[in-house]
Design a protein around this motif. Sequence first.
Motif, PDB file in Angstrom:
ATOM      1  N   ARG A   2     -10.714  12.242   5.669  1.00  0.00           N
ATOM      2  CA  ARG A   2      -9.356  11.818   5.371  1.00  0.00           C
ATOM      3  C   ARG A   2      -9.146  10.404   5.923  1.00  0.00           C
ATOM      4  O   ARG A   2      -9.510  10.116   7.060  1.00  0.00           O
ATOM      5  N   LEU A   4      -6.214   7.302   6.296  1.00  0.00           N
ATOM      6  CA  LEU A   4      -4.820   6.878   6.248  1.00  0.00           C
ATOM      7  C   LEU A   4      -4.759   5.365   6.358  1.00  0.00           C
ATOM      8  O   LEU A   4      -5.308   4.781   7.295  1.00  0.00           O
ATOM      9  N   GLN A  25     -11.376   6.817  -2.283  1.00  0.00           N
ATOM     10  CA  GLN A  25     -10.931   7.958  -3.075  1.00  0.00           C
ATOM     11  C   GLN A  25     -11.951   8.314  -4.157  1.00  0.00           C
ATOM     12  O   GLN A  25     -12.219   9.495  -4.407  1.00  0.00           O
ATOM     13  N   GLU A  30     -10.108  11.941   0.853  1.00  0.00           N
ATOM     14  CA  GLU A  30      -8.657  12.029   0.709  1.00  0.00           C
ATOM     15  C   GLU A  30      -8.028  10.759   1.288  1.00  0.00           C
ATOM     16  O   GLU A  30      -8.339  10.380   2.420  1.00  0.00           O
ATOM     17  N   ARG A  32      -4.370   8.406   1.889  1.00  0.00           N
ATOM     18  CA  ARG A  32      -2.920   8.272   1.893  1.00  0.00           C
ATOM     19  C   ARG A  32      -2.573   6.853   2.352  1.00  0.00           C
ATOM     20  O   ARG A  32      -3.243   6.294   3.212  1.00  0.00           O
ATOM     21  N   ALA A  34       0.635   4.813   3.965  1.00  0.00           N
ATOM     22  CA  ALA A  34       1.943   4.973   4.602  1.00  0.00           C
ATOM     23  C   ALA A  34       2.592   3.612   4.784  1.00  0.00           C
ATOM     24  O   ALA A  34       1.955   2.648   5.209  1.00  0.00           O
ATOM     25  N   THR A  49      -1.656   7.736  -3.254  1.00  0.00           N
ATOM     26  CA  THR A  49      -0.621   8.633  -2.743  1.00  0.00           C
ATOM     27  C   THR A  49       0.122   8.003  -1.578  1.00  0.00           C
ATOM     28  O   THR A  49      -0.480   7.681  -0.547  1.00  0.00           O
ATOM     29  N   PRO A  50       1.447   7.816  -1.711  1.00  0.00           N
ATOM     30  CA  PRO A  50       2.212   7.197  -0.631  1.00  0.00           C
ATOM     31  C   PRO A  50       2.714   8.199   0.394  1.00  0.00           C
ATOM     32  O   PRO A  50       2.860   9.392   0.108  1.00  0.00           O
ATOM     33  N   VAL A  51       2.988   7.686   1.577  1.00  0.00           N
ATOM     34  CA  VAL A  51       3.690   8.433   2.614  1.00  0.00           C
ATOM     35  C   VAL A  51       4.915   7.602   2.986  1.00  0.00           C
ATOM     36  O   VAL A  51       4.780   6.468   3.460  1.00  0.00           O
ATOM     37  N   TRP A 124      -1.446  15.378   9.900  1.00  0.00           N
ATOM     38  CA  TRP A 124      -2.411  15.340   8.788  1.00  0.00           C
ATOM     39  C   TRP A 124      -3.840  15.222   9.294  1.00  0.00           C
ATOM     40  O   TRP A 124      -4.793  15.613   8.637  1.00  0.00           O
TER      41      TRP A 124
END
Length: 473
Positions: A2, A4, A25, A30, A32, A34, A49-51, A124
């Motif tokens: 993952r 971020l 990706q 995975e 994200r 932010a 994918t946003p946070v 997460w």
Amino acid sequence: MRVLFAVDPSIAHLYPMVPMAWALQNAGHEVRLASFGGFAERIAETGLTPVQLGDAAWAARVADDPLEPNGPVDAQRYADIMGLNAEEREYWYLFYQYLLTPISDYLRIDRPEAQELVKFAQEWKPDLVVWDLTQAAGAIAARACGAASARLVFAWDPVGWSLDRLAGHADELRDAGLDENPLATVVRPLAERFGVELDQELLVGQWTLDTAPPGLGLPTTTKKVPLRYVPYNGAATVPQWLLEPPTRPRICLTLGESYRRFIRGDFDRTPMLLEALAELDVEVVATLNDVQLDGAEPPANVRLVEYLPLNQILPTCSAVIHHGGLGTFQASIAANLPQLVCDTLESIMLRFEEPDAAENGAQDDIGVYRSGVEYGVRDPEEAPKETIRWVMPAKKLEATPISNYVISRGAGVRLNHHANTVAELRETIAHVLQDPAFKRGAQAVHDVWQALPGPADVVPVLETLTEQARRRR
């Protein structure tokens, strides 16, 4: 794993991160992204994918109590004590006057955004956190959840460079009553809130993804992972006229995204450039908005488009005229184009307004910083009256090192609208189009860029480094 990404809420910071995020990706990880304010929609437009962090309506620089830029007097005292020469001072001012302010904005513990980033990471549990120069909260999030921590810089690293120089003069700075590490000071409150130890690694990450072409980046003691800057400029339908080969040499005139909201006439260079181009046998595609035009009428050989992705326009061009922004510079390298960089060679040292400030471009608030006003979303009369006001140099902050790099490689020239007449600007543009040496210089720079590892090549490196560096709690 993952991953971020902690992203500044601006497309100038988001777009350079998109290719690396997509490479991860596409490799099955995975991902994200932010960010603060109402930036989630912008992130989603990239397919990632946003946070959403905090209130979508909040914007740091238009808040009622924004943090101010650091004072020019202290900036000069630091530079004097550290013995910086004229060129080095520009990098120091970029860090101390400009970058420390947004870094502080996004670390505020009286706002929820930075704390929400850390809490999201704890929930997460990413394996790796990638953050840009303004998002030091990303490093705290990584440490708080045991993830590996990496910065992504967009051509050079004035933060790492400045920290090295501060460390070399710590005793002298303390003796002078100056903060020996102002970055540590602004990071400390959030770090303490989450019980995170403040050390050098927290300030610069465990390694830095470095997109600087060889010869441009600043020397630092940080661990660097070379990464080819792959331009991403958003998406738009390709217009029919762009699919047709130009009948004359085509020039792209683009003066950037950052200043187009608040510098009318783009420091008065827009009308001069348009007049210079008017009498050349060329086709010009100009990505200018109403603020940049400021009433100037484009001549007949200029096609005005407020926005088109540069990676659509540039491959059809023979040269590019730009403002010296890092993203445009790197996109022009990728397109293998000679570059004409707008640069007045003025120091980026910020000056408090003085009686003669009007002579330095401060009349009618043009080129003068006011919190919120510079983003074009607040009327000058509504801005806080106590806001620090300073006169901006009539150039993009990084324009001088960018133009110096382009010139040193024979890949282009500098356009100085303060020192040159319209006729001289016209002659310079024509010379770049006619002299094949500039095309050869651009090709050489392109070849060096092409040889750097791309995002997909760097994914296995990140996997290995992350496995070695993460420390799960």
